[in-house]
Scaffold this motif. Structure first.
Motif, PDB file in Angstrom:
ATOM      1  N   SER A  20     -43.523  50.281  11.805  1.00 15.07           N
ATOM      2  CA  SER A  20     -44.256  51.530  11.717  1.00 15.07           C
ATOM      3  C   SER A  20     -45.592  51.280  11.099  1.00 15.07           C
ATOM      4  O   SER A  20     -45.692  50.666  10.049  1.00 15.07           O
ATOM      5  N   SER A  21     -46.614  51.743  11.749  1.00 18.36           N
ATOM      6  CA  SER A  21     -47.964  51.527  11.247  1.00 18.36           C
ATOM      7  C   SER A  21     -48.315  52.584  10.241  1.00 18.36           C
ATOM      8  O   SER A  21     -48.042  53.766  10.415  1.00 18.36           O
ATOM      9  N   GLU A  70     -50.966  58.230  13.158  1.00 20.79           N
ATOM     10  CA  GLU A  70     -49.551  58.582  13.201  1.00 20.79           C
ATOM     11  C   GLU A  70     -49.211  59.710  12.234  1.00 20.79           C
ATOM     12  O   GLU A  70     -48.197  60.374  12.393  1.00 20.79           O
ATOM     13  N   GLY A 129     -40.893  53.927  19.090  1.00 17.42           N
ATOM     14  CA  GLY A 129     -41.297  54.043  20.473  1.00 17.42           C
ATOM     15  C   GLY A 129     -40.228  54.643  21.369  1.00 17.42           C
ATOM     16  O   GLY A 129     -39.229  55.202  20.909  1.00 17.42           O
ATOM     17  N   ARG A 130     -40.457  54.523  22.677  1.00 16.16           N
ATOM     18  CA  ARG A 130     -39.575  55.182  23.655  1.00 16.16           C
ATOM     19  C   ARG A 130     -38.126  54.725  23.546  1.00 16.16           C
ATOM     20  O   ARG A 130     -37.204  55.539  23.636  1.00 16.16           O
ATOM     21  N   GLY A 161     -42.107  59.079  21.988  1.00 17.71           N
ATOM     22  CA  GLY A 161     -42.213  57.650  21.707  1.00 17.71           C
ATOM     23  C   GLY A 161     -43.402  57.024  22.409  1.00 17.71           C
ATOM     24  O   GLY A 161     -44.126  56.197  21.840  1.00 17.71           O
ATOM     25  N   HIS A 162     -43.635  57.436  23.655  1.00 14.71           N
ATOM     26  CA  HIS A 162     -44.785  56.907  24.403  1.00 14.71           C
ATOM     27  C   HIS A 162     -46.097  57.336  23.751  1.00 14.71           C
ATOM     28  O   HIS A 162     -47.021  56.528  23.599  1.00 14.71           O
ATOM     29  N   ARG A 166     -46.742  55.276  20.575  1.00 15.54           N
ATOM     30  CA  ARG A 166     -47.256  53.919  20.831  1.00 15.54           C
ATOM     31  C   ARG A 166     -48.715  53.973  21.263  1.00 15.54           C
ATOM     32  O   ARG A 166     -49.507  53.097  20.907  1.00 15.54           O
ATOM     33  N   VAL A 172     -50.810  54.300  18.129  1.00 19.92           N
ATOM     34  CA  VAL A 172     -50.955  53.040  17.410  1.00 19.92           C
ATOM     35  C   VAL A 172     -51.969  52.136  18.102  1.00 19.92           C
ATOM     36  O   VAL A 172     -52.838  51.522  17.466  1.00 19.92           O
ATOM     37  N   SER A 173     -51.873  52.059  19.437  1.00 25.41           N
ATOM     38  CA  SER A 173     -52.811  51.230  20.181  1.00 25.41           C
ATOM     39  C   SER A 173     -54.239  51.745  20.041  1.00 25.41           C
ATOM     40  O   SER A 173     -55.182  50.960  19.864  1.00 25.41           O
TER      41      SER A 173
END
Length: 374
Positions: free
Chosen positions: A3-4, A9, A120-121, A161-162, A165, A168-169
């Protein structure tokens, strides 16, 4: 589940906390409406208080990056499963058969969202399948509406979840852009300051010393080399280090070898390679240039050729050349500079090295590596 702690987030975790309390309010309305039909109405009030306390605990726990880990995530799932398993006793099988809503209703999706944001997913889907299975097991009969609820919860886990992510990206790319902007500003500042002082002095020494000859001429040559090296250093100053898996422009690594005696020719467009590949190829080129300087090769030229599937770097000098059999003799004597520093590096990358040398004319070393290394 990593987890970032990043900022993008944070709104997702806050949204989960808001969802829990909003869905819990809906549960409270249903308990007030249908409590007279429950087998144990007072127990329903106690379970509602447990759900309220746990919603507060998870809101506080997930607010800290250190809390978004396995212990709290598993406990979150366990508490919701316990409430679901208590539902048949609290409400009663007869009431459930009459389509009275369960105690958790939408509140049970809290752990699904938490697992989805954290992992995530895949982890969102795992939590949805577990809770969906328990929910169906506690019902007297499975209806179309109950199946629809499970499917919606599974879709929520996948979608959230998607999105997590992607957040985060996006945050990593934003951080990278900020670092690059800071590096560019630092490079420009250094270029201005050094150009107004050190580079001007070195250029002056080079011009005047070249006219005098002798020792002054040698100093002029050294000043010219240092000026070229310093200009290359300014071009790279402040650049953030690339990760091993990141694409890196090979031109940036080979520019450092440019000097008064080494000329680097590269395409006008970037030559991206994986970080490890670019680093090893640049080190092999450096070893080749060391051999040129050590054996009196004089001036040297480095040429970068970017092809579709491979990248080729040629190192050519105007030195005395390599006598036939000299490389094999050096390897037999334990001097493995070419064998290990050049051939070994390129071979590890799945590439090949070709050496063409004519005594009295010079040497050309051609290093080719595939663009992607498995």
């Amino acid at each position: 589940m990593p987890s970032s702690p990043g900022g993008l987030e944070v709104p997702l975790w806050r949204s989960i906390a808001v969802f829990r309390f909003a869905s819990l309010a809906y549960v409270g309305v249903l308990v007030l409406r249908d409590g007279h039909r429950y087998a144990h109405p007072l127990a329903a009030g106690g379970v509602l208080l447990v759900m309220l306390a746990w919603s507060g605990a998870t809101a506080a726990g997930y607010a800290r990056p250190s809390g978004r880990r396995w212990p709290l995530l598993l406990a979150d799932l366990g508490v919701v499963v316990a409430v679901m398993l208590a539902t048949p006793w609290v409400i009663g099988r007869a009431a459930l058969a009459a389509n009275v809503p369960t105690l958790t209703v939408a509140w049970l999706a809290g752990p699904v969202l938490a697992w989805a944001v954290s992992g995530g997913r895949r982890w969102g889907a795992v939590a949805a399948v577990i809770l969906g299975g328990v929910d169906l097991a506690t019902r007297e009969r499975v209806s179309q509406s109950s199946l629809t609820g499970v499917i919606l919860m599974l879709l929520a886990g996948l979608v959230v979840g998607h999105v997590a992510r992607l957040a985060v990206s996006a945050e990593e790319r934003l951080q990278r852009a900020v670092e690059l902007e800071a590096a560019t500003r630092e490079r420009e500042r250094l270029a201005r300051d050094i150009h107004d002082s050190v580079l001007q002095v070195l250029a002056l020494v080079q011009r005047r010393g070249a006219r005098l000859g002798g020792e002054a001429g040698e100093l002029a040559r050294l000043a010219g080399e240092q000026e070229a090296a310093l200009r290359a250093l300014i071009g790279r100053a402040g650049a953030p280090p690339a990760d091993e898996g990141d694409a890196q422009d090979l031109r940036d690594l080979l520019d450092r070898y440019a000097s008064a005696t080494v000329e680097v020719a590269a395409p006008a467009t970037p030559v991206p390679l994986p970080g490890r590949v670019a680093g090893e190829l640049a080190a092999a080129v450096g070893a080749a240039l060391d051999n040129v300087a050590r054996h009196g090769g004089g001036r040297a030229w480095v040429l970068i050729e970017d092809e579709e599937e491979t990248v080729t770097v040629s190192v050519r000098d105007e030195g005395p050349g390599i006598p036939e059999g000299r490389l094999a003799e050096a390897a037999a004597q334990g001097r493995l500079g070419v064998a290990q520093s050049i051939r070994g590096r390129v071979a590890d990358l799945g590439g090949e090295v070709r050496i063409a040398s004519t005594p009295g004319v010079g040497t050309e070393i051609e290093l080719s590596v595939p663009r992607s290394v498995r």
